[in-house]
Design a protein around this motif. Structure first.
Motif, mmCIF file in Angstrom:
data_model
loop_
_atom_site.group_PDB
_atom_site.id
_atom_site.type_symbol
_atom_site.label_atom_id
_atom_site.label_comp_id
_atom_site.label_asym_id
_atom_site.label_seq_id
_atom_site.Cartn_x
_atom_site.Cartn_y
_atom_site.Cartn_z
ATOM 1 N N LEU A 101 -14.258 1.750 -65.520
ATOM 2 C CA LEU A 101 -14.182 2.257 -64.131
ATOM 3 C C LEU A 101 -14.855 1.061 -63.185
ATOM 4 O O LEU A 101 -15.630 0.166 -63.509
ATOM 5 C CB LEU A 101 -15.262 3.493 -64.073
ATOM 6 N N PHE A 102 -14.395 1.147 -61.780
ATOM 7 C CA PHE A 102 -14.939 0.281 -60.921
ATOM 8 C C PHE A 102 -15.390 1.365 -59.853
ATOM 9 O O PHE A 102 -15.047 2.055 -59.314
ATOM 10 C CB PHE A 102 -13.711 -0.444 -60.538
ATOM 11 N N LYS A 150 -17.048 6.050 -58.497
ATOM 12 C CA LYS A 150 -16.224 5.205 -59.634
ATOM 13 C C LYS A 150 -14.933 5.982 -59.959
ATOM 14 O O LYS A 150 -14.684 7.048 -60.414
ATOM 15 C CB LYS A 150 -17.245 5.233 -60.926
ATOM 16 N N TYR A 151 -14.237 4.855 -60.117
ATOM 17 C CA TYR A 151 -12.677 5.377 -60.355
ATOM 18 C C TYR A 151 -11.823 4.164 -61.224
ATOM 19 O O TYR A 151 -12.307 3.098 -61.520
ATOM 20 C CB TYR A 151 -11.901 5.564 -59.086
ATOM 21 N N PRO A 152 -10.742 4.700 -62.117
ATOM 22 C CA PRO A 152 -10.099 3.362 -62.776
ATOM 23 C C PRO A 152 -9.609 2.375 -61.783
ATOM 24 O O PRO A 152 -9.495 2.874 -60.623
ATOM 25 C CB PRO A 152 -8.853 4.340 -63.126
ATOM 26 N N MET A 153 -9.260 1.467 -62.208
ATOM 27 C CA MET A 153 -9.134 0.129 -61.492
ATOM 28 C C MET A 153 -7.846 0.445 -60.406
ATOM 29 O O MET A 153 -8.095 0.206 -59.146
ATOM 30 C CB MET A 153 -8.410 -1.047 -62.228
ATOM 31 N N GLU A 154 -6.872 1.218 -60.749
ATOM 32 C CA GLU A 154 -5.497 1.365 -60.058
ATOM 33 C C GLU A 154 -6.060 2.196 -58.617
ATOM 34 O O GLU A 154 -5.506 1.951 -57.666
ATOM 35 C CB GLU A 154 -4.366 2.014 -60.646
ATOM 36 N N HIS A 155 -6.807 3.396 -59.106
ATOM 37 C CA HIS A 155 -7.394 4.235 -57.875
ATOM 38 C C HIS A 155 -8.357 3.399 -56.877
ATOM 39 O O HIS A 155 -8.170 3.590 -55.927
ATOM 40 C CB HIS A 155 -8.028 5.425 -58.682
ATOM 41 N N ALA A 156 -9.097 2.699 -57.429
ATOM 42 C CA ALA A 156 -10.131 1.809 -56.844
ATOM 43 C C ALA A 156 -9.573 0.855 -55.953
ATOM 44 O O ALA A 156 -9.989 0.929 -54.646
ATOM 45 C CB ALA A 156 -11.107 1.204 -57.808
ATOM 46 N N GLU A 175 -16.106 -3.202 -57.248
ATOM 47 C CA GLU A 175 -16.973 -3.984 -58.047
ATOM 48 C C GLU A 175 -16.883 -3.289 -59.471
ATOM 49 O O GLU A 175 -16.544 -2.154 -59.521
ATOM 50 C CB GLU A 175 -18.409 -3.580 -57.507
ATOM 51 N N ASP A 176 -17.118 -4.085 -60.595
ATOM 52 C CA ASP A 176 -17.101 -3.542 -61.904
ATOM 53 C C ASP A 176 -18.123 -2.666 -61.840
ATOM 54 O O ASP A 176 -19.345 -2.760 -61.673
ATOM 55 C CB ASP A 176 -17.062 -4.758 -63.032
ATOM 56 N N GLU A 177 -18.032 -1.572 -62.872
ATOM 57 C CA GLU A 177 -18.911 -0.550 -63.105
ATOM 58 C C GLU A 177 -20.409 -1.345 -63.859
ATOM 59 O O GLU A 177 -21.555 -0.696 -63.352
ATOM 60 C CB GLU A 177 -18.281 0.697 -64.139
#
Length: 179
Positions: A101-102, A150-156, A175-177
């Motif tokens: 998550l990001f 916090k979302y998966p990379m593509e969503h973020a 940013e990385d979780e």
């Protein structure tokens, strides 16, 4: 009078012949249509057999050759393990790897219009309401940045890009979780 009778006879013969030809033609067409419905004929023209692929010339057909087709069947053998009565059957637990998550971070700026930022954040991120977006906006203005979620990379990445494309622009980062 003889000429008139001769012309009359020719016209009668002409009509009979044309009627006969039309009837024969119709009979032939109807016969072929009926045969086509009952037993469709197989085409007799096979381009791959008649024409050579190299030069376009007519190739000699191969007559009298037989090909053998061998079909092999594969049988699946199912092996069952015997379990003692009274003991539960255990299955392998499937291992799923959680997607990293990001954090989507709203970067504070003095030029923001509060109503525009809150409206845009709630329009993009379905999990945020007006109160949550308002508190995120105030945190970003005080601390310089605030986490929207916090979302998966593509969503973020999509949320960040959509905020940056707003008019007027809303600054955001991911940013990385674990940071």
């Amino acid at each position: 009078s003889q000429l008139q009778s001769r012309n009359k006879l020719q016209r009668i013969l002409y009509k009979m012949i044309t009627r006969h030809l039309i009837a024969a033609l119709l009979f032939s067409v109807l016969n072929s249509v009926v045969e086509g419905f009952i037993a469709p004929h197989k085409p007799t023209f096979y381009p791959s057999v008649l024409y050579s692929e190299r030069e376009g010339a007519i190739a000699k057909p191969k007559i009298g050759q037989k090909t053998a087709v061998e079909v092999k069947t594969v049988q699946k053998v199912e092996i069952k393990k015997r379990v003692e009565p009274g003991k539960p059957v255990t299955r392998k637990a499937e291992e799923f790897e959680e997607a990293p998550l990001f954090k989507v971070m709203l970067i504070g700026d003095q030029g923001y219009d509060a109503g525009h930022v809150i409206e845009r954040i709630t329009g993009l991120m379905e999990d945020l309401d007006d109160d949550a977006a308002s508190s995120i906006f105030q945190q970003a203005q005080m601390a310089g940045k605030a986490m929207c979620g916090k979302y998966p990379m593509e969503h973020a990445e999509m949320y960040k890009e959509q905020l940056l494309r707003s008019d007027p622009m809303i600054f955001a980062d991911i940013e990385d979780e674990n940071e």
